[in-house]
Enzyme design. Structure first.
Site, PDB file in Angstrom:
ATOM      1  N   HIS A  15       0.828  -1.217   0.000  1.00 31.32           N
ATOM      2  CA  HIS A  15       0.000   0.000   0.000  1.00 31.32           C
ATOM      3  C   HIS A  15       0.859   1.264   0.000  1.00 31.32           C
ATOM      4  O   HIS A  15       2.058   1.232   0.336  1.00 31.32           O
ATOM      5  CB  HIS A  15      -0.916   0.014   1.225  1.00 31.32           C
TER       6      HIS A  15
ATOM      7  N   GLU B 165      -1.827  -7.236   7.838  1.00 31.44           N
ATOM      8  CA  GLU B 165      -0.518  -7.103   8.464  1.00 31.44           C
ATOM      9  C   GLU B 165      -0.523  -7.784   9.832  1.00 31.44           C
ATOM     10  O   GLU B 165      -1.571  -8.082  10.404  1.00 31.44           O
ATOM     11  CB  GLU B 165      -0.150  -5.611   8.636  1.00 31.44           C
TER      12      GLU B 165
END
Length: 571
Positions: free
Chosen positions: A375, A451
């Site tokens: 990202h 994550e």
């Protein structure tokens, strides 16, 4: 040799101080140990031991140094009491019984050390690296000697002189020691033991909280390494190639939006885990190579380092003319095209190469190709804060959105992406949405791409974590099974989750090219698993915000890493 303590009428038993250290130039790599026995009352040097060990890990070298030091003390007086002083938090905590010994290479060495003196006669104390120079220099002398094919000899050692101690009765007890000339000064090859590269300068010692190397192999991490999940900025200290495992403790894969510094002094690079160890997850990790940029940056720099990611070519390379047009013949190359049309053509050619079956047999068909997109930046990225799946879930910053727009334009030119799957977190869903709008595709959400959860460390910098939770941080840096404070997720658990996700996606997208929008730790884990690399390799990779990597999976179960940390689209 028996001392005064052996005779009950000769007075109280003597007290010795044993200082020991070990290092590995590569972890595992050429390694050696050093140990010195001192008179506790006078500080006089009574015996020295050093030995070149061949290729072993940093932890093994440290334990071997401990065993040698204890044996040297026993030869002087088997009835003595001993205070062991080492800068290895791992060894000190394990031998003190406060940390479990899980690694199979460590258990027999720890048991051997415990048998040298009866229980209760040996105590352990951690000291900063700066206070363990004598043993450190002996270890470096042994490694230097081994590199020359010689044996270390006490007659040529200058370690005692350099530390200003009196060598009253120097006795070498390191069986396989190699005679080394080492100067004892922390320069040249001597300091290289810590840095992992001969002659490399060693980072300053960190007197407060020693970041211990990870087991089995210690990644070096500079003074504030990036956590694997921490998002780092441009230099990820975790990846310092050649850093000595002794002081390294690379950051794991934290997606903290700030990459921790380079590895501990010994391991400048990777991970560079020595001073501080970083985790690749810190937002802003780019600055920390692999786990520490200070350590030498990403260990996988061959593919796309901070200096400039390699072009999109991964499999068989195009012909010379195509390479010239694409300008991707060398990592970091900006490209030789002078017009946007030529650049677009180069992108298309390179993308087709990445999506091709590569060297696999033609009967296996097209592979499932995962284009891994990290990202864009969030507000936490430049602050280098831990940003996992259990924190504030930040969205992209203005800079992050601009990065993603560039990624989308590049992917649109290539025209190879057939589907998009994203992590459920806000920053990845926003990134995927921008790209999907440009490509005209829908976005599927996969929880397995999220994550790592960093527990109570979420939103903190590596330095803040080290100040508030030093013991938990040291344990976390020492084992992939350790969890962050507050019940976060270990890197071992993250690895198992990513492997299961990979298997599901490969089955669902066989023969197709899919864009997976994820985070530092998961992406590094995809690459690690494809390479069959050990867990510590996470500390030797650098992954920048909005970077592209690619892995192809074939019908026979084989995998091929086609691209890593490509940021050419951001230039």
């Amino acid at each position: 040799m028996t001392g005064a303590g052996a005779d009950p009428e000769a007075g109280p038993a003597r007290e010795f101080v044993v200082e020991a250290d070990g290092g590995s130039r590569g972890n595992p790599g050429p390694a050696g140990y050093g140990a010195v026995v001192l008179d506790a009352a006078t500080g006089e040097t009574l015996a020295e031991a050093a030995e070149y060990l061949g290729v072993v890990t940093n932890n093994v070298a440290e334990y071997r140094g401990l065993v040698a030091g204890l044996r040297a003390a026993r030869e002087l007086d088997p009835d003595a009491t001993v205070r062991v002083r080492m800068d290895s938090k791992l060894v000190v905590e394990q031998m003190s019984g406060r940390w479990k010994i899980k690694h199979p290479d460590m258990k027999p060495l720890a048991a051997e050390a415990a048998r040298v003196f009866p229980p209760g006669r040996v105590t352990y104390e951690w000291i900063p690296r700066a206070q363990n120079k004598h043993a450190d220099r002996l270890a470096n002398e042994a490694m230097d000697a081994g590199a020359r094919g010689e044996r270390w000899s006490p007659s040529t050692s200058t370690a005692d002189l350099d530390t200003g101690r009196s060598a009253g009765g120097r006795t070498a007890t390191g069986g396989g020691a190699r005679a080394g000339s080492g100067t004892g000064a922390e320069t040249g090859a001597a300091s290289a033991a810590r840095t992992g590269a001969p002659g490399a300068a060693r980072p300053p010692a960190e007197p407060t909280v020693p970041a211990e190397p990870t087991v089995p192999a210690e990644p070096t991490a500079p003074a504030e390494p990036t956590a694997p999940g921490a998002t780092g900025s441009a230099a990820d200290p975790t990846a310092a190639p050649g850093a000595s495992a002794s002081d390294t403790a690379g950051t794991r894969g934290a997606e903290a939006d700030a990459g921790p510094p380079a590895a501990r002094g010994d391991a400048t690079g990777a991970p560079g885990p020595a001073g501080g160890r970083g985790a690749g997850a810190v937002e802003g990790q780019a600055a920390v190579g692999g786990a520490r940029s200070a350590s030498g940056g990403s260990a996988v720099r061959g593919g796309a380092g901070a200096a400039g990611p390699a072009g999109p070519e991964a499999g068989p390379r195009p012909d010379a003319a195509s390479q010239a047009a694409a300008g991707s013949g060398a990592p970091g190359s900006a490209g030789s095209s002078t017009t946007s049309q030529a650049a677009a053509s180069a992108d298309v050619r390179a993308a087709r190469t990445v999506a091709s079956p590569g060297w696999g047999p033609p009967d296996m068909g097209a592979p499932a190709t995962f284009v891994l997109l990290r990202h864009g930046e969030t507000p936490l990225t430049p602050q280098k804060r831990f940003s996992g799946s259990g924190g504030s879930d930040p969205s992209l910053s203005a800079a992050g959105r601009e990065q993603v727009e560039k990624v989308a334009a590049s992917l649109a030119r290539r025209g190879t992406v057939q589907a998009i799957v994203a992590s459920p977190l806000a920053r990845t869903r926003e990134t995927a949405g921008i790209v999907a709008a440009r490509l005209g595709l829908e976005v599927a959400v996969e929880d397995g791409l999220r994550e790592t959860d960093f527990g109570a460390w979420e939103g903190l910098t590596f330095g803040e974590v080290r100040e508030r939770y030093p013991d938990d941080l040291n344990a976390w840096l020492s084992s992939p099974d350790a969890e962050p404070t507050g019940g976060g997720e270990s890197f071992a658990a993250t690895g198992a989750r990513v492997a299961a996700t990979r298997d599901r996606l490969v089955a669902a997208y066989a023969g197709r090219t899919v864009l997976l929008v994820s985070h530092v730790t998961p992406i590094k884990t995809f690459v690690r698993l494809a390479l069959g690399a050990p867990p510590e390799s996470l500390f030797r990779m650098e992954l920048s915000a909005a970077s592209l990597s690619a892995v192809a999976y074939y019908a026979d179960g084989g995998a091929s890493v086609r691209l890593f940390n490509d940021t050419s689209h951001l230039r």
